[in-house]
Design a protein around this motif. Sequence first.
Motif, PDB file in Angstrom:
ATOM      1  N   HIS A  87       6.137  24.146   5.544  1.00  0.00           N
ATOM      2  CA  HIS A  87       5.352  24.859   6.552  1.00  0.00           C
ATOM      3  C   HIS A  87       3.920  24.331   6.643  1.00  0.00           C
ATOM      4  CE1 HIS A  87       8.683  27.563   6.960  1.00  0.00           C
ATOM      5  NE2 HIS A  87       8.580  27.977   5.702  1.00  0.00           N
ATOM      6  N   ALA A  88       3.491  23.547   5.669  1.00  0.00           N
ATOM      7  CA  ALA A  88       2.145  22.975   5.710  1.00  0.00           C
ATOM      8  C   ALA A  88       2.113  21.770   6.649  1.00  0.00           C
ATOM      9  CB  ALA A  88       1.712  22.564   4.309  1.00  0.00           C
ATOM     10  N   THR A  89       1.003  21.565   7.294  1.00  0.00           N
ATOM     11  CA  THR A  89       0.815  20.397   8.144  1.00  0.00           C
ATOM     12  C   THR A  89       0.226  19.269   7.302  1.00  0.00           C
ATOM     13  OG1 THR A  89       0.390  21.793  10.071  1.00  0.00           O
ATOM     14  CG2 THR A  89      -0.325  19.491  10.206  1.00  0.00           C
ATOM     15  N   GLY A  90       0.860  18.094   7.338  1.00  0.00           N
ATOM     16  CA  GLY A  90       0.414  16.975   6.529  1.00  0.00           C
ATOM     17  C   GLY A  90      -0.867  16.348   7.037  1.00  0.00           C
ATOM     18  N   TYR A  91      -1.604  15.754   6.134  1.00  0.00           N
ATOM     19  CA  TYR A  91      -2.819  15.006   6.472  1.00  0.00           C
ATOM     20  C   TYR A  91      -2.538  13.977   7.559  1.00  0.00           C
ATOM     21  CZ  TYR A  91      -6.686  11.677   5.553  1.00  0.00           C
ATOM     22  OH  TYR A  91      -7.757  10.826   5.655  1.00  0.00           O
ATOM     23  N   GLU A  92      -1.340  13.408   7.514  1.00  0.00           N
ATOM     24  CA  GLU A  92      -0.981  12.360   8.468  1.00  0.00           C
ATOM     25  C   GLU A  92      -0.739  12.911   9.878  1.00  0.00           C
ATOM     26  OE1 GLU A  92       2.762  13.906   6.497  1.00  0.00           O
ATOM     27  OE2 GLU A  92       0.712  13.374   5.865  1.00  0.00           O
ATOM     28  N   ASP A  93      -0.549  14.223  10.008  1.00  0.00           N
ATOM     29  CA  ASP A  93      -0.203  14.815  11.303  1.00  0.00           C
ATOM     30  C   ASP A  93      -1.212  15.845  11.807  1.00  0.00           C
ATOM     31  OD1 ASP A  93       2.275  13.443  11.516  1.00  0.00           O
ATOM     32  OD2 ASP A  93       3.194  14.891  10.137  1.00  0.00           O
ATOM     33  N   MET A  94      -2.171  16.218  11.012  1.00  0.00           N
ATOM     34  CA  MET A  94      -3.032  17.349  11.369  1.00  0.00           C
ATOM     35  C   MET A  94      -3.976  17.006  12.531  1.00  0.00           C
ATOM     36  SD  MET A  94      -5.716  17.256   8.208  1.00  0.00           S
ATOM     37  CE  MET A  94      -6.924  15.942   8.066  1.00  0.00           C
ATOM     38  N   HIS A  95      -4.475  18.041  13.204  1.00  0.00           N
ATOM     39  CA  HIS A  95      -5.483  17.870  14.239  1.00  0.00           C
ATOM     40  C   HIS A  95      -6.767  17.353  13.598  1.00  0.00           C
ATOM     41  CE1 HIS A  95      -3.316  19.760  17.534  1.00  0.00           C
ATOM     42  NE2 HIS A  95      -3.031  20.795  16.765  1.00  0.00           N
ATOM     43  N   THR A  96      -7.426  16.417  14.261  1.00  0.00           N
ATOM     44  CA  THR A  96      -8.717  15.943  13.765  1.00  0.00           C
ATOM     45  C   THR A  96      -9.891  16.465  14.596  1.00  0.00           C
ATOM     46  OG1 THR A  96      -8.458  13.912  15.052  1.00  0.00           O
ATOM     47  CG2 THR A  96      -7.757  13.855  12.734  1.00  0.00           C
ATOM     48  N   ASP A  97      -9.608  17.205  15.651  1.00  0.00           N
ATOM     49  CA  ASP A  97     -10.663  17.848  16.429  1.00  0.00           C
ATOM     50  C   ASP A  97     -11.061  19.135  15.701  1.00  0.00           C
ATOM     51  OD1 ASP A  97     -12.353  19.069  18.187  1.00  0.00           O
ATOM     52  OD2 ASP A  97     -10.939  19.114  19.881  1.00  0.00           O
ATOM     53  N   PRO A  98     -12.285  19.235  15.199  1.00  0.00           N
ATOM     54  CA  PRO A  98     -12.678  20.440  14.445  1.00  0.00           C
ATOM     55  C   PRO A  98     -12.510  21.728  15.241  1.00  0.00           C
ATOM     56  CG  PRO A  98     -14.322  18.708  14.223  1.00  0.00           C
ATOM     57  CD  PRO A  98     -13.368  18.245  15.266  1.00  0.00           C
ATOM     58  N   ALA A  99     -12.608  21.643  16.549  1.00  0.00           N
ATOM     59  CA  ALA A  99     -12.484  22.852  17.373  1.00  0.00           C
ATOM     60  C   ALA A  99     -11.110  23.501  17.239  1.00  0.00           C
ATOM     61  CB  ALA A  99     -12.760  22.513  18.834  1.00  0.00           C
ATOM     62  N   ALA A 100     -10.115  22.728  16.811  1.00  0.00           N
ATOM     63  CA  ALA A 100      -8.771  23.281  16.647  1.00  0.00           C
ATOM     64  C   ALA A 100      -8.723  24.327  15.539  1.00  0.00           C
ATOM     65  CB  ALA A 100      -7.775  22.156  16.340  1.00  0.00           C
ATOM     66  N   TYR A 101      -9.739  24.351  14.670  1.00  0.00           N
ATOM     67  CA  TYR A 101      -9.744  25.289  13.540  1.00  0.00           C
ATOM     68  C   TYR A 101     -10.840  26.345  13.694  1.00  0.00           C
ATOM     69  CZ  TYR A 101      -7.028  21.406  11.763  1.00  0.00           C
ATOM     70  OH  TYR A 101      -6.091  20.421  11.623  1.00  0.00           O
TER      71      TYR A 101
ATOM     72  N   GLY B 162       0.827  -1.197   0.000  1.00  0.00           N
ATOM     73  CA  GLY B 162       0.000   0.000   0.000  1.00  0.00           C
ATOM     74  C   GLY B 162       0.862   1.248   0.000  1.00  0.00           C
ATOM     75  N   TRP B 163       0.217   2.366   0.267  1.00  0.00           N
ATOM     76  CA  TRP B 163       0.963   3.630   0.287  1.00  0.00           C
ATOM     77  C   TRP B 163       1.939   3.642   1.446  1.00  0.00           C
ATOM     78  CZ3 TRP B 163       0.349   5.158  -4.240  1.00  0.00           C
ATOM     79  CH2 TRP B 163      -0.899   5.289  -4.856  1.00  0.00           C
ATOM     80  N   GLY B 164       3.154   4.107   1.183  1.00  0.00           N
ATOM     81  CA  GLY B 164       4.177   4.080   2.209  1.00  0.00           C
ATOM     82  C   GLY B 164       4.637   5.433   2.694  1.00  0.00           C
ATOM     83  N   ARG B 165       4.304   6.485   1.955  1.00  0.00           N
ATOM     84  CA  ARG B 165       4.773   7.814   2.364  1.00  0.00           C
ATOM     85  C   ARG B 165       3.821   8.871   1.819  1.00  0.00           C
ATOM     86  NH1 ARG B 165       7.001  10.404  -2.006  1.00  0.00           N
ATOM     87  NH2 ARG B 165       7.599   9.098  -3.784  1.00  0.00           N
ATOM     88  N   PRO B 166       3.806  10.053   2.399  1.00  0.00           N
ATOM     89  CA  PRO B 166       2.977  11.132   1.851  1.00  0.00           C
ATOM     90  C   PRO B 166       3.498  11.575   0.492  1.00  0.00           C
ATOM     91  CG  PRO B 166       3.666  11.619   4.098  1.00  0.00           C
ATOM     92  CD  PRO B 166       4.474  10.446   3.648  1.00  0.00           C
ATOM     93  N   ASN B 167       2.580  11.972  -0.370  1.00  0.00           N
ATOM     94  CA  ASN B 167       2.946  12.580  -1.646  1.00  0.00           C
ATOM     95  C   ASN B 167       3.066  14.085  -1.412  1.00  0.00           C
ATOM     96  OD1 ASN B 167       3.259  12.793  -4.560  1.00  0.00           O
ATOM     97  ND2 ASN B 167       1.214  13.694  -4.540  1.00  0.00           N
ATOM     98  N   ILE B 168       4.283  14.598  -1.456  1.00  0.00           N
ATOM     99  CA  ILE B 168       4.522  16.006  -1.112  1.00  0.00           C
ATOM    100  C   ILE B 168       4.837  16.786  -2.381  1.00  0.00           C
ATOM    101  CG2 ILE B 168       5.938  17.597   0.249  1.00  0.00           C
ATOM    102  CD1 ILE B 168       6.469  15.312   2.188  1.00  0.00           C
ATOM    103  N   PRO B 169       3.973  17.718  -2.769  1.00  0.00           N
ATOM    104  CA  PRO B 169       4.203  18.473  -4.001  1.00  0.00           C
ATOM    105  C   PRO B 169       5.396  19.406  -3.873  1.00  0.00           C
ATOM    106  CG  PRO B 169       2.313  19.363  -2.824  1.00  0.00           C
ATOM    107  CD  PRO B 169       2.724  18.118  -2.095  1.00  0.00           C
ATOM    108  N   ASP B 170       5.962  19.732  -5.018  1.00  0.00           N
ATOM    109  CA  ASP B 170       7.140  20.606  -5.069  1.00  0.00           C
ATOM    110  C   ASP B 170       6.683  22.064  -5.054  1.00  0.00           C
ATOM    111  OD1 ASP B 170       9.647  21.630  -5.324  1.00  0.00           O
ATOM    112  OD2 ASP B 170       9.868  21.156  -7.460  1.00  0.00           O
ATOM    113  N   ILE B 171       6.480  22.582  -3.858  1.00  0.00           N
ATOM    114  CA  ILE B 171       6.012  23.952  -3.669  1.00  0.00           C
ATOM    115  C   ILE B 171       6.982  24.652  -2.723  1.00  0.00           C
ATOM    116  CG2 ILE B 171       4.187  25.415  -2.716  1.00  0.00           C
ATOM    117  CD1 ILE B 171       2.193  23.194  -3.405  1.00  0.00           C
ATOM    118  N   PRO B 172       7.507  25.801  -3.075  1.00  0.00           N
ATOM    119  CA  PRO B 172       8.355  26.533  -2.127  1.00  0.00           C
ATOM    120  C   PRO B 172       7.607  26.801  -0.816  1.00  0.00           C
ATOM    121  CG  PRO B 172       8.521  27.497  -4.317  1.00  0.00           C
ATOM    122  CD  PRO B 172       7.419  26.490  -4.383  1.00  0.00           C
ATOM    123  N   GLY B 173       8.210  26.377   0.275  1.00  0.00           N
ATOM    124  CA  GLY B 173       7.587  26.564   1.574  1.00  0.00           C
ATOM    125  C   GLY B 173       6.635  25.454   1.976  1.00  0.00           C
ATOM    126  N   ILE B 174       6.594  24.344   1.213  1.00  0.00           N
ATOM    127  CA  ILE B 174       5.662  23.260   1.538  1.00  0.00           C
ATOM    128  C   ILE B 174       5.951  22.673   2.916  1.00  0.00           C
ATOM    129  CG2 ILE B 174       7.084  21.455   0.462  1.00  0.00           C
ATOM    130  CD1 ILE B 174       3.220  21.675   0.452  1.00  0.00           C
TER     131      ILE B 174
END
Length: 530
Positions: free
Chosen positions: A181-195, A167-179
Amino acid sequence: MTALTPGPTRHDDTPDQHTEDHPYVIIGAGPAGLQLSYYLQQAGSDYITLERAAAPAEFFRHFPRHRRLISLNKVHTTSTDPEIRLRWDWNSLLHEPADLPFAKYSSEYFPHADDMVRYLTDFQRYHQLAVRFDTPVERIERTDDGGFLVHTPDSTLRCRCVIVATGWGRPNIPDIPGIEHATGYEDMHTDPAAYAGQRVLILGKGNSAFETASAILGHAAMIHLASPRPLRLAWNTKHPGDVRGHHGAVLDSYQFKTLHSVLDCVIDEIRPTDHGYRVHLTYTHADDETAVMDYESVLRCTGFAMDTTLFDTTCRPDMTPNGRMPTTTGDWQSTNIDGLYFAGTLAQARDFKRASSAFIDGFRYNLRTLTALLRERYEGVPLTHSRIARDADAATTLVLDRVNWSSALWTQFEFLCDALVADPDGHLRHYTDLPEDHIRDRFRDHPHYYTIGLRWGRDDYGDVFAIERHPQPHRAAESAFIHPVIRRYHGDTLVDELHLLEDLLAEWRRPDRHVTPLRDWFARELHRNR
């Protein structure tokens, strides 16, 4: 219950490790690895499955992050036939007798991921599959005799064939300057109140992006989903991996001017600020208009890719242009490494965004076929086929029986097909559930054969919910819904094809619309030399 295959042969090459031999080594004990293990075990083949985690289904223990699957669990249907019911059961692995269906674990239409974990764990135990847990693969290398060595911390396994089902083994990280600084789907908060009250940029417009947007829709002040390409809706594309209808509230919010938006744009740069992030972007459908936007959170939901670090330089597979998955031949083998096969989600390149090879309901049939192809190559077991008279009535009956019953042809539309091969002795050989590209390669020198499959029709309608229909058999090729298509080949050349008219209940047995047109076509085609 099937017994375990005989234990491995061990050779004490070093004081610390041993070497053992198996014809087949499967890597990964997710749904694909377990399904393939089941088939090889049922066939009496010598295999071993290696899993780095302590139990099956490691992926589903973490993903999807908000814990709802997009695979349908349609428990109640109008049919009592187990084969037909599989058309709408997207989660069960195939086994006989089918006494461990996923419906025993959940009755929810979109089930919880924890139910999938319980199901796969029980499937492995119930069938006593030969899975070795807590065994990470450190390296795969090619041997001089064309086989492989699979190295783990405790042993080295020699094999003729490696099937990667990780299966998938790693995140697909696009080539974007400053990427970074983004929080990955694998690490983000899942509590909606955090946003709560935040302006949120979600990179990506696939199901993980919409899953995330749906979860925080009532909390974030503003949500932007962004990627260069336009949104692909599953009800238009007929592909279950595109954005599904149950995320419609996000699109409603966009169209009703709530500041939530779906943007077609290129992200030029992400810069951190004292209060969040400043994002520079260029719109893709607005004469290169640029914008600068401020957000409190930037979330990366751009999918996953295969981890290739376990491959030695002697057996590193070629990858698709996006680098996310391997390229494969008609038997799911690496295009550049003989004997290296892929199973499950990783083996979707050939029908990418068309059939369901990325999902359990699709690859469970692929793996049944792969088992037959592996045994044909490595064990000398001929590919199973039946024979019928080269006769229009016999061919018509067989074809209609198959398209009205087979869940493989239904789920793997436009990919898996049956083959009818015309022999000089007055018979037709019937092969089931083969990829169409494999059929054409296998019989490329044969002067007369057919493929039988299910296909979607035209896609030139404007509104998918307001399609103009033409219910005349001679206009069946204009059908928009899934329907049978029979193709005749001479070698690699398509000679003719017949479409049978679509049917609301997917029952293709009406004498005037299906039976007579198919019989008349076979009566004409079966006795032609070309």
